[in-house]
Motif scaffolding. Sequence first.
Motif, short mmCIF file in Angstrom:
data_model
loop_
_atom_site.label_atom_id
_atom_site.label_comp_id
_atom_site.label_asym_id
_atom_site.label_seq_id
_atom_site.Cartn_x
_atom_site.Cartn_y
_atom_site.Cartn_z
N ALA A 1 -26.71 -26.53 67.25
CA ALA A 1 -26.78 -27.67 68.16
C ALA A 1 -25.68 -27.59 69.20
O ALA A 1 -25.94 -27.74 70.41
N VAL A 2 -24.46 -27.35 68.75
CA VAL A 2 -23.35 -27.35 69.71
C VAL A 2 -23.49 -26.19 70.68
O VAL A 2 -23.25 -26.34 71.88
N ARG A 3 -23.95 -25.04 70.15
CA ARG A 3 -24.02 -23.88 71.04
C ARG A 3 -25.05 -24.09 72.14
O ARG A 3 -24.79 -23.82 73.30
N ASN B 1 -25.60 -27.25 56.64
CA ASN B 1 -25.18 -28.31 57.57
C ASN B 1 -24.40 -27.72 58.74
O ASN B 1 -24.65 -28.04 59.91
N PHE B 2 -23.50 -26.81 58.40
CA PHE B 2 -22.63 -26.21 59.41
C PHE B 2 -23.45 -25.34 60.37
O PHE B 2 -23.21 -25.35 61.58
N ILE C 1 -26.63 -25.75 61.19
CA ILE C 1 -27.34 -26.66 62.11
C ILE C 1 -26.40 -27.13 63.22
O ILE C 1 -26.73 -27.13 64.40
N LEU C 2 -25.18 -27.46 62.80
CA LEU C 2 -24.20 -27.96 63.76
C LEU C 2 -23.86 -26.90 64.80
O LEU C 2 -23.80 -27.19 66.01
N ILE C 3 -23.67 -25.65 64.32
CA ILE C 3 -23.33 -24.58 65.27
C ILE C 3 -24.45 -24.40 66.29
O ILE C 3 -24.20 -24.30 67.50
N THR D 1 -17.27 -25.38 67.34
CA THR D 1 -17.97 -26.28 66.42
C THR D 1 -17.09 -26.62 65.23
O THR D 1 -16.97 -27.79 64.85
N CYS E 1 -24.18 -34.53 71.35
CA CYS E 1 -24.56 -33.35 72.13
C CYS E 1 -25.84 -33.61 72.92
O CYS E 1 -25.93 -33.26 74.10
#
Lengths: 244, 79, 190
Positions: C30-32, C23-24, C26-28, A112, A63
């Motif tokens: 980052a991706v968002r 973890n999820f 953080i991932l959301i 995600t 990303c």
Amino acid sequence: MLTMLASAFTDFFAESYKEAFGGGMSEAVQEAIDPELVDFFGLKVNPSLYSAFLGTAIIVIACVIIRIFVIPRFKKQPKGLQLLLEGLVGYFDKTASPLKRQASFVGPYIATAAIFICLTTLMELLGIRPAFASINTCLAFGLSTFFVINYCGLRENGLFGRAKRYLGNPINIITDLAVPLSLSFRLFGAIMSGFIIVELVYSVIYLSFVVPAAVSVITTIFHALIQSFLFATLSAIFIGEAVE
Amino acid sequence: MNLMLLAGELSSLGAALAIGLTGLGAALGMGLSISKALDGIARQPEADNKIRSTLILGLAFCETLAIYGLLVAILIMTM
Amino acid sequence: MIMSAADMPLGLNVIEILLHIFNFIILIVAVRFLLYKPIKKFMDKRAQGYADEEADYARKKEEAEKMKAEAEDKIREAEVKAARIEDDANANAVKEADAILENARKDAKDIVARAEADMAAKEVRERAALSREVTSLALTMSSKILEREVNADDNEAVIAPLIEQFRAVHAGDADSDTTKAAAPEKKKKK
């Protein structure tokens, strides 16, 4: 006399079977289902946690790279990577679009989840244990969706509107509680079964040359795409139901 | 015959029955839904995309039941 | 509180679930914020740009059509005007041509009349000259015949029947001719 002969024959058969296939099948299945726990800051955890962290790291780095190097160079006519990214974003945006006010949050959420499920399952091809081969990961995702469903429902309908749904028809409580369990067990079962089959194939020396190429297409790639699609679509459907 | 041994053998029988019967039910349901979907596509080829995505969703629900059976089988075998 | 993994079926572990959720999240995030929003913003901007372009295009097309209609009206008006001018010009030309023709006819008539008058005068002159010649010829002939001096009475006596005869020859001529023919007679009488 006859029983003696029969038992000798079965013993011989078992011996030759073990000799031919290496005899590691049950151990391989046992290893896949119940792996040796690893250390995580003094806590014994499933190695799937490290797979999940690895997947997160890969996605976050990708990303950052895309944000810095690819997005500023976007052109009006998409091509290559831009086309892929725009297709992904457009698809998830379209899936989340019936949710109106919640779409700006639900879109990134299901995107995600789908990307993470797909990537961590595909990592199985490199020999890394898939993150979803652990019930903890799957339950974490199911519970996340459960939280999102209730959060969006409360934001859209308010506490009273949400309570009316359960008071009017108490069976809805069970229906809603079944949703996260259904999501997580589906994910776990599908990916775990694929993982077990691949482990079985690799545990037998004679089968570990060409056969995995054919088997992993069905068990890994197919499941990765189908399960990520399903998780995203079902999450969107359940959230939409709660928002209505 | 040892009673414990009998229980172990019977538990594997239970696991086999769990996965076998759920697989049977799921396969029947999947076959039915696929045949109906093919009927629909044959009758209305322009509704192809809509039918296909709905079919995949329905197949996933059928498959979920088979996966529950698998889960139970795994639980029986590992407990 | 912390359950060991071995106690639970399938290695269920609450701490692990919480770690996965963390973890999820953080991932959301980052991706968002790194992937989804910028791409969506870009796509929305592009779609907005296309919509603006389309609206602009529609407006310009409408304008162009209006201008085209105006221009067509103008062309039609100009055509009508041109036709009127042409008709006027044609009518004027016909009138002028008629006038010219009329003038030419009048001129021709004048010329013809003048030529006729000239010819008439010339004829009179010639006739007078002829009669004079004839008279002198007759005189010479008669003097030659008589071989003597003719006096006025004789002359009258001799010439009168001759002139009478001469007049009879010209009996078909107009009265004006007779009066003109009488003039030389008077001359001869003197």
